[in-house]
Design an enzyme around this catalytic site. Structure first.
Site, PDB file in Angstrom:
ATOM      1  N   TYR A  99       0.264  -1.104   0.521  1.00 45.97           N
ATOM      2  CA  TYR A  99       0.017   0.329   0.242  1.00 45.97           C
ATOM      3  C   TYR A  99       1.055   1.337   0.068  1.00 45.97           C
ATOM      4  CZ  TYR A  99      -4.495   2.896   0.898  1.00 45.97           C
ATOM      5  OH  TYR A  99      -5.641   3.725   0.880  1.00 45.97           O
ATOM      6  N   LYS A 153      -3.288   8.344   2.927  1.00 43.28           N
ATOM      7  CA  LYS A 153      -4.353   8.086   4.022  1.00 43.28           C
ATOM      8  C   LYS A 153      -3.850   8.816   5.032  1.00 43.28           C
ATOM      9  CE  LYS A 153      -7.203   6.316   1.403  1.00 43.28           C
ATOM     10  NZ  LYS A 153      -8.364   7.799   0.080  1.00 43.28           N
TER      11      LYS A 153
HETATM   12  P1  NAD Z   1     -12.965   3.702  -7.631  1.00 44.57           P
HETATM   13  O1  NAD Z   1     -12.245   3.138  -8.123  1.00 44.57           O
HETATM   14  O2  NAD Z   1     -14.362   3.777  -7.965  1.00 44.57           O
HETATM   15  O3  NAD Z   1     -13.212   5.650  -7.345  1.00 44.57           O
HETATM   16  C1  NAD Z   1     -11.992   6.240  -7.318  1.00 44.57           C
HETATM   17  C2  NAD Z   1     -12.357   7.011  -7.634  1.00 44.57           C
HETATM   18  O4  NAD Z   1     -11.384   8.371  -7.798  1.00 44.57           O
HETATM   19  C3  NAD Z   1     -12.676   6.487  -9.381  1.00 44.57           C
HETATM   20  O5  NAD Z   1     -13.900   7.631  -9.257  1.00 44.57           O
HETATM   21  C4  NAD Z   1     -11.770   7.555  -9.830  1.00 44.57           C
HETATM   22  O6  NAD Z   1     -12.539   8.232 -10.891  1.00 44.57           O
HETATM   23  C5  NAD Z   1     -11.591   8.853  -9.269  1.00 44.57           C
HETATM   24  N1  NAD Z   1      -9.958   9.593  -9.160  1.00 44.57           N
HETATM   25  C6  NAD Z   1      -9.127   9.058  -9.782  1.00 44.57           C
HETATM   26  N2  NAD Z   1      -8.159  10.370 -10.035  1.00 44.57           N
HETATM   27  C7  NAD Z   1      -9.524  11.208  -9.866  1.00 44.57           C
HETATM   28  C8  NAD Z   1      -9.127  12.925 -10.222  1.00 44.57           C
HETATM   29  N3  NAD Z   1      -8.159  13.560 -11.042  1.00 44.57           N
HETATM   30  N4  NAD Z   1     -10.222  13.732 -10.415  1.00 44.57           N
HETATM   31  C9  NAD Z   1     -11.558  13.208  -9.560  1.00 44.57           C
HETATM   32  N5  NAD Z   1     -11.550  11.391  -9.605  1.00 44.57           N
HETATM   33  C10 NAD Z   1     -10.349  10.873  -9.623  1.00 44.57           C
HETATM   34  O7  NAD Z   1     -12.222   2.596  -5.559  1.00 44.57           O
HETATM   35  P2  NAD Z   1     -12.702   3.056  -4.303  1.00 44.57           P
HETATM   36  O8  NAD Z   1     -12.325   1.577  -3.976  1.00 44.57           O
HETATM   37  O9  NAD Z   1     -14.426   2.808  -4.388  1.00 44.57           O
HETATM   38  O10 NAD Z   1     -12.326   4.357  -3.834  1.00 44.57           O
HETATM   39  C11 NAD Z   1     -12.953   4.730  -3.346  1.00 44.57           C
HETATM   40  C12 NAD Z   1     -12.013   6.316  -2.352  1.00 44.57           C
HETATM   41  O11 NAD Z   1     -12.229   4.450  -0.947  1.00 44.57           O
HETATM   42  C13 NAD Z   1     -10.201   5.880  -2.444  1.00 44.57           C
HETATM   43  O12 NAD Z   1     -10.102   6.858  -1.303  1.00 44.57           O
HETATM   44  C14 NAD Z   1     -10.041   4.538  -1.414  1.00 44.57           C
HETATM   45  O13 NAD Z   1      -8.476   4.964  -1.369  1.00 44.57           O
HETATM   46  C15 NAD Z   1     -10.667   4.257  -0.736  1.00 44.57           C
HETATM   47  N6  NAD Z   1     -10.933   2.788  -0.095  1.00 44.57           N
HETATM   48  C16 NAD Z   1     -11.173   2.334  -0.411  1.00 44.57           C
HETATM   49  C17 NAD Z   1     -11.326   0.207  -0.351  1.00 44.57           C
HETATM   50  C18 NAD Z   1     -11.104  -0.670  -1.163  1.00 44.57           C
HETATM   51  O14 NAD Z   1     -10.538  -1.267  -0.605  1.00 44.57           O
HETATM   52  N7  NAD Z   1     -11.422  -0.297  -2.671  1.00 44.57           N
HETATM   53  C19 NAD Z   1     -11.111   0.827   1.050  1.00 44.57           C
HETATM   54  C20 NAD Z   1     -10.556   1.828   2.382  1.00 44.57           C
HETATM   55  C21 NAD Z   1     -10.746   3.386   0.899  1.00 44.57           C
HETATM   56  O1  0WE Z   2      -7.405   3.394  -1.206  1.00 43.07           O
HETATM   57  C1  0WE Z   2      -7.049   1.873  -2.473  1.00 43.07           C
HETATM   58  C2  0WE Z   2      -7.288   1.872  -3.422  1.00 43.07           C
HETATM   59  C3  0WE Z   2      -5.602   3.199  -3.790  1.00 43.07           C
HETATM   60  C4  0WE Z   2      -4.668   2.705  -4.941  1.00 43.07           C
HETATM   61  C5  0WE Z   2      -5.314   1.806  -6.213  1.00 43.07           C
HETATM   62  C6  0WE Z   2      -4.704   2.219  -7.296  1.00 43.07           C
HETATM   63  C7  0WE Z   2      -4.182   0.193  -8.088  1.00 43.07           C
HETATM   64  C8  0WE Z   2      -4.616   1.174  -9.791  1.00 43.07           C
HETATM   65  C9  0WE Z   2      -4.555   4.029  -5.629  1.00 43.07           C
HETATM   66  N1  0WE Z   2      -4.486   4.584  -6.928  1.00 43.07           N
HETATM   67  C10 0WE Z   2      -4.185   2.935  -7.572  1.00 43.07           C
HETATM   68  N2  0WE Z   2      -3.480   3.081  -8.928  1.00 43.07           N
HETATM   69  C11 0WE Z   2      -3.316   2.297  -9.944  1.00 43.07           C
HETATM   70  O2  0WE Z   2      -3.303   2.420 -10.920  1.00 43.07           O
HETATM   71  N3  0WE Z   2      -7.305   0.905  -1.263  1.00 43.07           N
HETATM   72  C12 0WE Z   2      -7.563   0.971   0.009  1.00 43.07           C
HETATM   73  C13 0WE Z   2      -7.857  -0.711  -2.179  1.00 43.07           C
HETATM   74  C14 0WE Z   2      -6.153  -1.123  -2.096  1.00 43.07           C
HETATM   75  O3  0WE Z   2      -5.243  -0.681  -2.724  1.00 43.07           O
HETATM   76  C15 0WE Z   2      -3.730  -1.502  -2.150  1.00 43.07           C
HETATM   77  C16 0WE Z   2      -4.521  -2.324  -1.243  1.00 43.07           C
HETATM   78  C17 0WE Z   2      -6.035  -1.848  -0.798  1.00 43.07           C
HETATM   79  C18 0WE Z   2      -6.053  -2.366  -0.062  1.00 43.07           C
HETATM   80  C19 0WE Z   2      -2.562  -1.638  -2.786  1.00 43.07           C
HETATM   81  C20 0WE Z   2      -2.115  -2.331  -1.821  1.00 43.07           C
HETATM   82  C21 0WE Z   2      -2.169  -3.244  -1.499  1.00 43.07           C
HETATM   83  C22 0WE Z   2      -2.982  -3.173  -0.647  1.00 43.07           C
END
Ligand code: NAD
Ligand code: 0WE
Length: 267
Positions: A155, A162
């Site tokens: 991560y 974060k």
């Molecule tokens: P997702 O890919 O559906 O959402 C991420 C969003 O970020 C996308 O809609 C993307 O278009 C947007 N984004 C990226 N660059 C951008 C920019 N320059 N301008 C505007 N928008 C932009 O994935 P998600 O998992 O729903 O992520 C949403 C949030 O939840 C993130 O902050 C992620 O870190 C957080 N999160 C995700 C997880 C997980 O496991 N999926 C866990 C905890 C927190």
């Molecule tokens: O916040 C996230 C996603 C973050 C994320 C993921 C990507 C993948 C594709 C941000 N930027 C990018 N850029 C890309 O090009 N999570 C909490 C989900 C997540 O992402 C991980 C995790 C977990 C959980 C990445 C490594 C290890 C664990």
């Protein structure tokens, strides 16, 4: 009457129907909020428009949060469409793939800046732009992950971003308190979204989570939606600056239950 009836809610970060932002949008719609969506770029419009139509949402605007001009433009559009805003949700995170593998010390200066800009500054920039539109009793919400507090393998840079996002949540909560606006974060467990796919080791982490968390279940975008309803509703009237875990209790464990560990290893 829904818990959010009469409230105007703007959601940033909708990409597709697996997005955490979509779980939040559906829960907000169920609770009677008037919704608006913002998405990153042209590539996503064809996915976001049909989702908006599904919930009868007609405020759908592009905003790349890397651009101050686009933040200013979407703010003006929201002002003329809604007048005042009650709820702003930031569900955005991004780092280059290079920054999500290998040694953290190999993070590049440019990669560090990009992740901090898109994943952290964007929340501060949106708060600044939208605070004049926020109604008293309003709420802002962002999404974070436990990799901010403890090391989650790979991560890396996102964990550091974060941590800064969670600190920003507290500073914004302090600033906006006098305006009667609350600022909180949901720390979600791993969810299979676009941002999580193709991340090395994610599948295994997602599977192990079931064994290692007290509730032994993965979390869903619906769980995030329901927690978001609470945090953005009047039921959380005096809750601000909090990091609220939606993670089946994973974060409370200091060590895995030995039997659960065996099960995880057996896989
Ligand atoms: P997702 O890919 O559906 O959402 C991420 C969003 O970020 C996308 O809609 C993307 O278009 C947007 N984004 C990226 N660059 C951008 C920019 N320059 N301008 C505007 N928008 C932009 O994935 P998600 O998992 O729903 O992520 C949403 C949030 O939840 C993130 O902050 C992620 O870190 C957080 N999160 C995700 C997880 C997980 O496991 N999926 C866990 C905890 C927190
Ligand atoms: O916040 C996230 C996603 C973050 C994320 C993921 C990507 C993948 C594709 C941000 N930027 C990018 N850029 C890309 O090009 N999570 C909490 C989900 C997540 O992402 C991980 C995790 C977990 C959980 C990445 C490594 C290890 C664990």
């Amino acid at each position: 009457m829904g818990l959010l009836t009469g409230k105007n809610a703007l959601i940033f970060g909708l990409a597709n129907d697996r997005s955490i932002a979509w779980g939040i949008a559906q829960a907000f719609a169920r609770e009677g909020a008037n919704l608006g969506f913002s998405y990153a770029g042209d590539m996503l419009e064809k996915r976001v428009r049909p989702l908006a139509a599904q919930l009868g949402v007609n405020f759908v605007e592009q905003c790349d949060v890397a651009s101050d001009e686009q933040i200013a433009a979407v703010t003006e559009k929201a002002r003329s469409h809604f007048g005042e805003i009650d709820i702003l949700v930031h569900s955005i995170g991004f780092a280059n793939k290079d920054e999500l593998q290998g040694k953290f010390y190999n993070t590049s200066r440019a990669g560090f800046h990009l992740a901090m800009d898109i994943s952290v500054y964007s929340f501060v920039g949106l708060a600044k732009a939208f605070q004049p539109l926020m109604r008293r009793g309003g709420a802002m919400l962002t999404l974070t992950y436990y990799g901010s507090v403890k090391v989650a393998p790979n991560y890396n840079m996102m964990g550091v971003a974060k941590a800064a996002l969670e600190a920003s949540t507290r500073y914004l909560a302090s600033d906006l308190g006098e305006q009667g606006v609350r600022v909180n974060a949901i720390s979600a467990g791993p969810v299979r979204t676009l941002a999580a796919m193709g991340v090395s080791g994610f599948r295994e982490m997602h599977k192990n989570f079931v064994e290692l968390s007290p509730l032994h279940e993965n979390i869903s975008i619906e769980d995030c939606g329901n927690a978001a309803v609470y945090l953005c509703s009047d039921w959380a009237a005096h809750v601000t600056g909090e990091i609220h875990y939606v993670d089946s209790g994973y974060n409370i464990m200091a060590a895995p239950d030995p039997q659960a560990l065996k099960a995880a290893k057996a896989g």
